[in-house]
Motif scaffolding. Sequence first.
Motif, PDB file in Angstrom:
ATOM      1  N   ILE A 303      -8.688 -19.432  10.989  1.00  0.00           N
ATOM      2  CA  ILE A 303      -7.831 -20.637  11.019  1.00  0.00           C
ATOM      3  C   ILE A 303      -7.703 -21.109  12.461  1.00  0.00           C
ATOM      4  O   ILE A 303      -7.842 -22.289  12.763  1.00  0.00           O
ATOM      5  N   VAL A 309      -8.772 -27.424   8.347  1.00  0.00           N
ATOM      6  CA  VAL A 309      -8.422 -26.380   7.387  1.00  0.00           C
ATOM      7  C   VAL A 309      -8.295 -27.023   5.999  1.00  0.00           C
ATOM      8  O   VAL A 309      -7.586 -28.014   5.832  1.00  0.00           O
ATOM      9  N   TYR A 311      -6.618 -26.436   2.813  1.00  0.00           N
ATOM     10  CA  TYR A 311      -5.543 -25.592   2.274  1.00  0.00           C
ATOM     11  C   TYR A 311      -5.553 -25.738   0.755  1.00  0.00           C
ATOM     12  O   TYR A 311      -5.275 -26.818   0.233  1.00  0.00           O
ATOM     13  N   ILE A 330      -0.584 -21.829   8.915  1.00  0.00           N
ATOM     14  CA  ILE A 330      -1.506 -22.810   9.522  1.00  0.00           C
ATOM     15  C   ILE A 330      -0.771 -23.548  10.641  1.00  0.00           C
ATOM     16  O   ILE A 330       0.246 -24.200  10.387  1.00  0.00           O
ATOM     17  N   LYS A 334      -3.160 -28.201  13.566  1.00  0.00           N
ATOM     18  CA  LYS A 334      -4.473 -28.167  12.904  1.00  0.00           C
ATOM     19  C   LYS A 334      -4.641 -29.351  11.987  1.00  0.00           C
ATOM     20  O   LYS A 334      -3.701 -29.764  11.299  1.00  0.00           O
TER      21      LYS A 334
END
Length: 463
Positions: A303, A309, A311, A330, A334
């Motif tokens: 991560i 990312v 998710y 997270i 990001k």
Amino acid sequence: MAQFDTEDTIAAIATPIGEGGIAVIRVSGAEAVQTVQLFFISKSHQRLASSPANTIHRGEFRDLHGNRVDHVLVSLFRAPHSYTGQDVIEISCHGGLAVTKRILDLLLGKGIRHAEPGEFTRRAFLNGKLDLTQAEAVLDLIHAKSNRALDVAIRQLSGSLSLLLKELKDELMRLLAHMEAYLDFPEEDLEVDVHEGMKNKLAAIQQRIRLLIASFNRSQLIREGILVTIVGKPNVGKSSLFNALLERDRALVSDIPHTTRDHLEESLEIQGFYIRLRDTAGLISTPEHPLDKLGMEKTLQAIHESHVVLYVVDQSRPLEDADRHVFQKIPKEKRLIPVMNKSDLPTKMEQKSLEALGGGEPWIRISSKTRHGFKELEQRMIHFLEKETSEGGEQITKLRHKVALENALEALQRAEASFQKKMSFEFITLDVRAALEALRELTGEIYSEDLLDVIFSEFCIGK
Ligand SMILES: Nc1nc2c(ncn2[C@@H]2O[C@H](COP(=O)(O)OP(=O)(O)OP(=O)(O)O)[C@@H](O)[C@H]2O)c(=O)[nH]1
Ligand SMILES: [Mg+2]
């Protein structure tokens, strides 16, 4: 590495070693034409030495006893109008291991030296056919993993970065000349507009250099690829999504939680962008098994390293604390794409429960089973890349470029500070000259053999 001799004649197989339709053996140097002639019988009986440049000759390659080795095409280029700037012969033969090696061995037996990696391009650079940034672009072009990376490399090879750097160098030289003309002038006698003019010029050049430095991150994303990491609690379908995006069964998928223990990375190209996709072990808050603990650490590391990312939650089940736990792991900064997987199954997840998750980004509903929603998902990833890379203008591609430009910028900042303090031009020109030198190192007008060794050792043999 020993100092390279550019006077002797070198040869190498320029195509990948193995079996193929054709292979090319390249020869460069003053002895190229006469040495190849020893083994080449042209169909038309025309001798290479008396043939015009840029011609192709069909014939046979034979050893010195007259035994046929292969039917070949010989391309003839003459100095200085060749890749290396020297006489160059390219022998196109059948692409087999034995035949290429035999032809090369016959040439090497006649006093021709085997080329070092990148030595043809090194000669091209030393003979002024390319500057250093263009020579580096040759390697980038060969290594380009996506269409976008190819575009950047071909632009740089065509000289657009060189042209911009030349403009900057010319401007610095004009500024230097201007300052030197006022060297004997007491600073306080300088007319206001002359002083202002120089100051503005200094600022404008710095701004252009800053833009170039900023382009480094963009070109890195294009060349090295964007790192997209898929994260979520166990069993939400991360590995299934990974496989579906790659369009092959790369990762193990099962309905048993914790199927994935280690992270996996594979690359794919979406709309010309090179993407490095990572599947990770499902995140849990209290790993008990030591292997799970290791898996968690690796996921957190993935991560941390990623640009984007994904998710993932399983929308066929109600939202759980475990999903919230993943979201908390997270980092806020990001770039996040929140994904509800298993859209082919009835929804058990309340829209309201998702509001606090996803970092304000809209949720995408997808099915890794049916590929529903994949177009939108790809579009979201590309949108990020386009935003990050779309700024126009030239791009620098190497850390070496960035360091040289930072050195130039620092020198110009010092010059500007001295200018503000109304210090003597004698002093200021030293820094402007240092900036100019840094740009000359960048394009290779000033170089060391060590630097060339580093740059060209990355090349393959025959390039
Ligand atoms: N119906 C349906 N099932 C899915 C979908 N995606 C995954 N699954 C199923 O969900 C289960 C878990 O899938 P995985 O891809 O192994 O899940 P994971 O998130 O990688 O799991 P861990 O590696 O254990 O963290 C498997 O039985 C899959 O077949 C989907 O879009 N629709
Ligand atoms: Mg998995």
